[in-house]
Design a protein around this motif. Sequence first.
Motif, PDB file in Angstrom:
ATOM      1  N   CYS A 113       0.793  -1.223   0.000  1.00 19.44           N
ATOM      2  CA  CYS A 113       0.000   0.000   0.000  1.00 19.44           C
ATOM      3  C   CYS A 113       0.831   1.282   0.000  1.00 19.44           C
ATOM      4  CB  CYS A 113      -0.934   0.016   1.215  1.00 19.44           C
ATOM      5  SG  CYS A 113      -2.017  -1.424   1.323  1.00 19.44           S
ATOM      6  N   GLY A 114       2.140   1.158   0.133  1.00 19.64           N
ATOM      7  CA  GLY A 114       2.999   2.329   0.101  1.00 19.64           C
ATOM      8  C   GLY A 114       3.352   2.719  -1.328  1.00 19.64           C
ATOM      9  N   GLU A 115       4.389   3.536  -1.458  1.00 19.34           N
ATOM     10  CA  GLU A 115       4.801   4.046  -2.777  1.00 19.34           C
ATOM     11  C   GLU A 115       6.252   3.671  -3.034  1.00 19.34           C
ATOM     12  OE1 GLU A 115       5.052   8.311  -5.199  1.00 19.34           O
ATOM     13  OE2 GLU A 115       4.036   8.167  -3.259  1.00 19.34           O
ATOM     14  N   ARG A 116       6.511   3.206  -4.251  1.00 18.86           N
ATOM     15  CA  ARG A 116       7.865   2.794  -4.618  1.00 18.86           C
ATOM     16  C   ARG A 116       8.845   3.956  -4.454  1.00 18.86           C
ATOM     17  NH1 ARG A 116      10.066  -1.151  -8.166  1.00 18.86           N
ATOM     18  NH2 ARG A 116      12.316  -1.084  -7.844  1.00 18.86           N
ATOM     19  N   ALA A 117       9.964   3.675  -3.794  1.00 23.34           N
ATOM     20  CA  ALA A 117      10.952   4.719  -3.520  1.00 23.34           C
ATOM     21  C   ALA A 117      11.809   4.979  -4.740  1.00 23.34           C
ATOM     22  CB  ALA A 117      11.828   4.295  -2.343  1.00 23.34           C
ATOM     23  N   PRO A 118      12.184   6.240  -4.968  1.00 25.50           N
ATOM     24  CA  PRO A 118      13.048   6.574  -6.097  1.00 25.50           C
ATOM     25  C   PRO A 118      14.509   6.237  -5.804  1.00 25.50           C
ATOM     26  CG  PRO A 118      12.580   8.539  -4.831  1.00 25.50           C
ATOM     27  CD  PRO A 118      11.777   7.422  -4.200  1.00 25.50           C
ATOM     28  N   GLY A 119      15.327   6.364  -6.831  1.00 23.77           N
ATOM     29  CA  GLY A 119      16.755   6.185  -6.645  1.00 23.77           C
ATOM     30  C   GLY A 119      17.215   4.758  -6.876  1.00 23.77           C
ATOM     31  N   PRO A 120      18.526   4.556  -6.961  1.00 23.72           N
ATOM     32  CA  PRO A 120      19.107   3.231  -7.270  1.00 23.72           C
ATOM     33  C   PRO A 120      19.197   2.345  -6.035  1.00 23.72           C
ATOM     34  CG  PRO A 120      20.859   4.837  -7.070  1.00 23.72           C
ATOM     35  CD  PRO A 120      19.566   5.602  -6.886  1.00 23.72           C
TER      36      PRO A 120
END
Length: 337
Positions: A178-185
Amino acid sequence: MTTSLSRIPRTRDAAAYAERSRRGARDPRPDHGRPLETEYRPRHPLDLRRTVLYQRHGAGDPTMSVSGSVIWWASRTPMGIATLAIRETHPGVIRGAAWGPGREWALSMLPALCGADDEPGDFDASRHPLIADAHRRNPGIRLSRTDLVFDALVSAIFEQKVTGMQAFGAWRRIVTWCGERAPGPTPTPMFAPPTIEGWQHVPSWAWHRAGLEPPQSQTVVRAARRGDSLVRALHAAEDGEAVDRVLISQPGIGPWTSAETRIRAFGDPDAVSVGDYHLAHEVGYALTGRRVDDDGMLQLLAPWAGHRQRVIRLIGASGIHEPRRGPRLHPEDHRTR
């Protein structure tokens, strides 16, 4: 008490949701461009891992992970989602790189996350030989803070009255679903927790499948309905006692949950998690060689008023633990009911 079967979706609905979750986990990371970077040079000794990783919710936490010498933290900042990568490049030199809309906020929190706001002041470790020795051997342990009050509150609610393994597993599943995919490598797919509104709309069957009991999930949803005003009140609170008054006035939140929230969100050096299953026993054994109850623990910690959480942290670092008296508690899995 378990979730009614009538609240669990049909098999095809559950399968479709799971498939969407799997596809989301394989999607490319959001492209937020090059990171912002900064360098932090603490004015005090710093054990980076012991300080920052206290914020992690188990080894599989989707919001915080470790890869080699780098600690990765995914968060939902007031400015938007962000990923922060932290590593010690040289002794006393901490590098931070951040991605996402909230990257500036995340970088601004790097010193606090590393314990810059933790001032031992008049702390006197010499009151007990064990504490004095642990303090001497662990000068770099600091109390970290995130200022993300609602996330700290929710994670504490997850941990109410269950084993760490159960709480961490439920946190991992709900944040990933239910969360949001985190940006970055990031080294593995990482996720920021849901928004305050998002916590209100987690499906009832998702709570059940994650392994969180109805009393905890209902407390999260109730807190989320008051979320914005609750966060404002907590940030306006003048001290730990004022934070307690705000939190304990909420249904389903008691002294233990309030203390855990204060520790993670504010790095409160005096918070004590009264009501913990193990804490009083561990404190009593370390300081006297025998078990005590919560009242006995508070009496033992009283000479360090203002620094009781610091003493608890040093007891944990000392390596002294009460011997196990029986088999480890086997958690009951209610998800098949």
